[in-house]
Write a protein that holds these residues in place. Structure first.
Motif, PDB file in Angstrom:
ATOM      1  N   CYS A 159      70.605   3.965  15.365  1.00 17.84           N
ATOM      2  CA  CYS A 159      71.418   3.700  14.303  1.00 17.84           C
ATOM      3  C   CYS A 159      71.055   4.071  12.927  1.00 17.84           C
ATOM      4  CB  CYS A 159      72.073   2.089  14.609  1.00 17.84           C
ATOM      5  SG  CYS A 159      72.877   2.037  16.314  1.00 17.84           S
ATOM      6  N   GLU A 160      69.962   3.460  12.789  1.00 18.72           N
ATOM      7  CA  GLU A 160      69.516   3.434  11.255  1.00 18.72           C
ATOM      8  C   GLU A 160      69.282   5.118  10.693  1.00 18.72           C
ATOM      9  OE1 GLU A 160      65.924   1.251  10.973  1.00 18.72           O
ATOM     10  OE2 GLU A 160      66.874  -0.347  10.750  1.00 18.72           O
ATOM     11  N   ALA A 161      68.851   5.842  11.790  1.00 20.18           N
ATOM     12  CA  ALA A 161      68.658   7.364  11.554  1.00 20.18           C
ATOM     13  C   ALA A 161      69.933   7.959  11.479  1.00 20.18           C
ATOM     14  CB  ALA A 161      67.934   7.978  12.841  1.00 20.18           C
ATOM     15  N   CYS A 162      71.043   7.481  12.260  1.00 21.17           N
ATOM     16  CA  CYS A 162      72.368   8.122  12.263  1.00 21.17           C
ATOM     17  C   CYS A 162      72.998   7.664  10.737  1.00 21.17           C
ATOM     18  CB  CYS A 162      73.518   7.636  13.079  1.00 21.17           C
ATOM     19  SG  CYS A 162      73.073   8.454  14.644  1.00 21.17           S
ATOM     20  N   GLY A 163      72.677   6.394  10.542  1.00 20.44           N
ATOM     21  CA  GLY A 163      73.255   5.884   9.051  1.00 20.44           C
ATOM     22  C   GLY A 163      72.614   6.820   7.750  1.00 20.44           C
ATOM     23  N   ASN A 164      71.466   6.927   8.107  1.00 16.76           N
ATOM     24  CA  ASN A 164      70.591   7.722   6.898  1.00 16.76           C
ATOM     25  C   ASN A 164      71.112   9.430   6.964  1.00 16.76           C
ATOM     26  OD1 ASN A 164      68.763   5.853   5.951  1.00 16.76           O
ATOM     27  ND2 ASN A 164      67.344   6.431   7.701  1.00 16.76           N
ATOM     28  N   LEU A 165      71.759   9.751   7.994  1.00 22.67           N
ATOM     29  CA  LEU A 165      72.254  11.080   7.893  1.00 22.67           C
ATOM     30  C   LEU A 165      73.554  11.135   7.076  1.00 22.67           C
ATOM     31  CD1 LEU A 165      71.850  12.313  11.644  1.00 22.67           C
ATOM     32  CD2 LEU A 165      70.787  13.401   9.471  1.00 22.67           C
ATOM     33  N   PHE A 166      74.317   9.950   7.242  1.00 21.16           N
ATOM     34  CA  PHE A 166      75.679  10.058   6.779  1.00 21.16           C
ATOM     35  C   PHE A 166      75.730   9.238   5.343  1.00 21.16           C
ATOM     36  CE2 PHE A 166      76.318  10.485  11.313  1.00 21.16           C
ATOM     37  CZ  PHE A 166      77.057  11.521  11.201  1.00 21.16           C
ATOM     38  N   ILE A 167      74.495   8.892   4.881  1.00 22.00           N
ATOM     39  CA  ILE A 167      74.438   8.036   3.565  1.00 22.00           C
ATOM     40  C   ILE A 167      74.963   8.812   2.298  1.00 22.00           C
ATOM     41  CG2 ILE A 167      72.142   8.314   3.043  1.00 22.00           C
ATOM     42  CD1 ILE A 167      72.166   5.276   2.458  1.00 22.00           C
ATOM     43  N   HIS A 168      74.593  10.022   2.376  1.00 20.35           N
ATOM     44  CA  HIS A 168      74.717  11.005   1.439  1.00 20.35           C
ATOM     45  C   HIS A 168      76.036  11.544   1.258  1.00 20.35           C
ATOM     46  CE1 HIS A 168      70.490  10.631   0.463  1.00 20.35           C
ATOM     47  NE2 HIS A 168      70.103  11.245   1.934  1.00 20.35           N
ATOM     48  N   PHE A 169      76.891  11.379   2.062  1.00 23.10           N
ATOM     49  CA  PHE A 169      78.275  11.737   1.946  1.00 23.10           C
ATOM     50  C   PHE A 169      79.191  10.990   1.404  1.00 23.10           C
ATOM     51  CE2 PHE A 169      76.779  13.975   5.816  1.00 23.10           C
ATOM     52  CZ  PHE A 169      77.143  15.316   5.755  1.00 23.10           C
ATOM     53  N   LYS A 170      79.745  11.475   0.310  1.00 23.30           N
ATOM     54  CA  LYS A 170      80.496  10.497  -0.557  1.00 23.30           C
ATOM     55  C   LYS A 170      82.152  11.199  -0.428  1.00 23.30           C
ATOM     56  CE  LYS A 170      76.945   8.746  -3.244  1.00 23.30           C
ATOM     57  NZ  LYS A 170      76.607   7.928  -4.247  1.00 23.30           N
ATOM     58  N   PRO A 171      82.791  10.145  -0.471  1.00 17.82           N
ATOM     59  CA  PRO A 171      84.498  10.873  -0.485  1.00 17.82           C
ATOM     60  C   PRO A 171      84.867  11.326  -1.636  1.00 17.82           C
ATOM     61  CG  PRO A 171      84.546   8.249  -0.289  1.00 17.82           C
ATOM     62  CD  PRO A 171      83.114   8.710  -0.363  1.00 17.82           C
ATOM     63  N   VAL A 179      66.662  -3.281  22.228  1.00 12.67           N
ATOM     64  CA  VAL A 179      67.601  -3.023  21.061  1.00 12.67           C
ATOM     65  C   VAL A 179      66.850  -2.755  19.952  1.00 12.67           C
ATOM     66  CG1 VAL A 179      69.276  -4.211  19.627  1.00 12.67           C
ATOM     67  CG2 VAL A 179      69.487  -4.341  21.877  1.00 12.67           C
ATOM     68  N   ASN A 180      65.655  -3.565  19.690  1.00 15.26           N
ATOM     69  CA  ASN A 180      64.978  -3.448  18.373  1.00 15.26           C
ATOM     70  C   ASN A 180      64.064  -2.008  18.363  1.00 15.26           C
ATOM     71  OD1 ASN A 180      65.675  -5.664  17.087  1.00 15.26           O
ATOM     72  ND2 ASN A 180      64.351  -7.124  18.214  1.00 15.26           N
ATOM     73  N   CYS A 181      63.564  -1.701  19.673  1.00 15.20           N
ATOM     74  CA  CYS A 181      62.707  -0.441  19.955  1.00 15.20           C
ATOM     75  C   CYS A 181      63.702   0.706  19.863  1.00 15.20           C
ATOM     76  CB  CYS A 181      62.095  -0.497  20.982  1.00 15.20           C
ATOM     77  SG  CYS A 181      60.761  -1.818  20.833  1.00 15.20           S
ATOM     78  N   TRP A 182      64.847   0.542  20.589  1.00 15.45           N
ATOM     79  CA  TRP A 182      65.555   2.098  20.661  1.00 15.45           C
ATOM     80  C   TRP A 182      67.009   2.229  20.002  1.00 15.45           C
ATOM     81  CZ3 TRP A 182      64.426   0.664  26.366  1.00 15.45           C
ATOM     82  CH2 TRP A 182      63.175   1.261  26.557  1.00 15.45           C
ATOM     83  N   LEU A 183      67.756   1.266  20.011  1.00 14.99           N
ATOM     84  CA  LEU A 183      69.015   1.316  19.314  1.00 14.99           C
ATOM     85  C   LEU A 183      69.012   1.132  17.944  1.00 14.99           C
ATOM     86  CD1 LEU A 183      71.876   1.546  20.121  1.00 14.99           C
ATOM     87  CD2 LEU A 183      72.209  -1.154  20.405  1.00 14.99           C
ATOM     88  N   ILE A 184      68.315   0.384  17.450  1.00 17.94           N
ATOM     89  CA  ILE A 184      68.478   0.097  15.910  1.00 17.94           C
ATOM     90  C   ILE A 184      67.622   1.133  15.309  1.00 17.94           C
ATOM     91  CG2 ILE A 184      67.249  -1.410  13.980  1.00 17.94           C
ATOM     92  CD1 ILE A 184      67.568  -3.762  15.868  1.00 17.94           C
ATOM     93  N   PRO A 185      66.375   1.803  15.774  1.00 22.28           N
ATOM     94  CA  PRO A 185      66.072   3.073  14.810  1.00 22.28           C
ATOM     95  C   PRO A 185      67.132   4.221  14.933  1.00 22.28           C
ATOM     96  CG  PRO A 185      64.453   1.976  16.566  1.00 22.28           C
ATOM     97  CD  PRO A 185      65.485   1.342  16.540  1.00 22.28           C
TER      98      PRO A 185
END
Length: 128
Positions: free
Chosen positions: A116-128, A108-114
């Motif tokens: 999820c964080e990458a996907c989160g960084n992609l969508f962090i700039h979108f604002k409603p 989980v720490n090596c594969w899933l968390i990175p």
């Protein structure tokens, strides 16, 4: 086996059979509106007590020893099973699960968390 500590007066000290009420008053009762003759009520009580006592003693005499032997054997088997099989198996699983838990946490720490964080960084700039 210490039979000197058997209580011959209170034979159910833990009240495991408190749900079984077999006193005359707990089984037969006449309401105020309808009553039998007092002599019949007295004889009914005597008959009830006699047959309850007589049959119970006869059944315990004829079947009690065999049934007690069966239940003693059953609980000996249950104790044997738990002591020699079930508890060691559960302990083995508990020990092995620690290794599985560590492997799962590493994955989980090596594969899933990175990811999820990458996907989160992609969508962090979108604002409603």
């Amino acid at each position: 086996m210490d039979t000197s500590k058997l209580d011959f007066i209170n034979r159910d000290p833990n009240e495991i059979n408190r749900h079984i009420k077999v006193a005359f008053e707990d089984i037969l009762a006449e309401p105020d509106g309808i009553r039998s003759i007092d002599g019949v009520w007295w004889c009914t009580n005597i008959c009830f007590l006699f047959w309850r006592s007589c049959l119970y003693k006869m059944l315990t005499l004829t079947c009690g020893l065999c049934i007690a032997s069966y239940w003693g054997s059953e609980f000996a088997f249950v104790a044997f099973w738990h002591i020699w099989f079930q508890t060691p198996i559960l302990r083995t699983l508990e020990i092995n699960c620690v290794s599985c838990q560590k492997i799962y946490a590493m994955c989980v720490n090596c594969w899933l968390i990175p990811v999820c964080e990458a996907c989160g960084n992609l969508f962090i700039h979108f604002k409603p």
